[in-house]
Design a protein around this motif. Sequence first.
Motif, short mmCIF file in Angstrom:
data_model
loop_
_atom_site.label_atom_id
_atom_site.label_comp_id
_atom_site.label_asym_id
_atom_site.label_seq_id
_atom_site.Cartn_x
_atom_site.Cartn_y
_atom_site.Cartn_z
N ASN A 1 57.51 109.75 62.20
CA ASN A 1 56.29 108.95 62.06
C ASN A 1 55.88 108.77 60.60
OD1 ASN A 1 56.05 108.53 64.83
ND2 ASN A 1 54.92 110.44 65.14
N ASP A 2 56.03 109.85 59.81
CA ASP A 2 55.72 109.74 58.37
C ASP A 2 56.61 108.70 57.71
OD1 ASP A 2 53.81 111.71 58.58
OD2 ASP A 2 55.02 113.29 57.66
N ALA A 3 57.90 108.69 58.09
CA ALA A 3 58.84 107.74 57.51
C ALA A 3 58.46 106.30 57.89
CB ALA A 3 60.27 108.06 57.96
N VAL A 4 58.06 106.11 59.14
CA VAL A 4 57.63 104.77 59.58
C VAL A 4 56.45 104.32 58.73
CG1 VAL A 4 56.58 103.47 61.48
CG2 VAL A 4 58.49 105.01 61.96
N GLU A 5 55.47 105.24 58.55
CA GLU A 5 54.28 104.90 57.75
C GLU A 5 54.66 104.54 56.33
OE1 GLU A 5 50.79 107.56 57.25
OE2 GLU A 5 50.87 107.62 59.44
N MET A 6 55.66 105.25 55.77
CA MET A 6 56.07 105.01 54.38
C MET A 6 57.11 103.91 54.26
SD MET A 6 56.07 108.74 52.68
CE MET A 6 54.76 109.87 53.04
N ARG A 7 57.41 103.29 55.37
CA ARG A 7 58.36 102.17 55.41
C ARG A 7 59.74 102.53 54.87
NH1 ARG A 7 55.67 97.47 56.61
NH2 ARG A 7 53.42 97.58 56.49
N ILE A 8 60.22 103.73 55.25
CA ILE A 8 61.61 104.09 54.97
C ILE A 8 62.29 104.35 56.31
CG2 ILE A 8 61.30 104.89 52.59
CD1 ILE A 8 61.28 107.76 53.68
N ASP A 9 63.62 104.28 56.31
CA ASP A 9 64.40 104.38 57.55
C ASP A 9 64.11 105.69 58.31
OD1 ASP A 9 66.33 104.63 59.49
OD2 ASP A 9 68.00 104.02 58.20
N ALA B 1 67.28 107.73 59.55
CA ALA B 1 67.95 108.46 58.46
C ALA B 1 67.13 109.70 58.08
CB ALA B 1 68.14 107.55 57.25
N VAL B 2 65.80 109.54 58.02
CA VAL B 2 64.94 110.68 57.65
C VAL B 2 65.06 111.79 58.71
CG1 VAL B 2 62.51 111.40 57.43
CG2 VAL B 2 63.32 109.35 56.24
N LYS B 3 65.13 111.38 59.98
CA LYS B 3 65.28 112.37 61.06
C LYS B 3 66.61 113.13 60.91
CE LYS B 3 64.45 112.50 65.99
NZ LYS B 3 64.05 111.77 67.18
N LYS B 4 67.67 112.40 60.50
CA LYS B 4 68.98 113.06 60.30
C LYS B 4 68.88 114.10 59.18
CE LYS B 4 72.10 109.29 61.52
NZ LYS B 4 72.83 108.18 60.91
N ILE B 5 68.21 113.72 58.08
CA ILE B 5 68.06 114.64 56.95
C ILE B 5 67.33 115.91 57.40
CG2 ILE B 5 66.89 114.98 54.72
CD1 ILE B 5 67.40 111.92 54.22
N PHE B 6 66.26 115.73 58.18
CA PHE B 6 65.47 116.89 58.61
C PHE B 6 66.18 117.72 59.67
CE2 PHE B 6 61.59 117.40 56.29
CZ PHE B 6 61.59 116.26 55.52
N THR B 7 67.07 117.09 60.43
CA THR B 7 67.88 117.87 61.37
C THR B 7 68.74 118.85 60.57
OG1 THR B 7 67.88 116.06 62.96
CG2 THR B 7 69.63 117.69 63.21
#
Length: 94
Positions: A57-65, A68-74
């Motif tokens: 959700n943070d990534a959506v708000e910041m308009r980044i993929d 991809a962000v979820k993969k990094i955090f996994t």
Amino acid sequence: MSLETVREEIRQIDEAIIGLIARRQGIAGTMARLKHEAKLPIHDEEQRARVLDRVFNDAVEMRIDPVAVKKIFTILIDMSEEKQHECSGEGNLP
Ligand SMILES: O=C(O)C(=O)C[C@]1(C(=O)O)C=C[C@@H](O)C=C1
């Protein structure tokens, strides 16, 4: 701005990211101790889902993929679990 200036900015950002990853990893020992004391398992599927939803959700708000962000955090959560397992070894808890 020159290519070299932009590369230098990227280098500084990368350094900051690594510092934050090290900080996230650094508290894994404390987390391992608290979980050990509370007799909780290191792997917590519900908390994993909460973290991954939050960063998506943070990534959506910041308009980044967000995918991809979820993969990094996994990867970051896997690293934390690995570190917590290391720290949970006999005599390793902080
Ligand atoms: O919040 C926890 O219980 C943690 O151990 C932290 C963390 C994480 O890195 O965010 C790591 C492992 C768990 O499976 C869930 C989350």
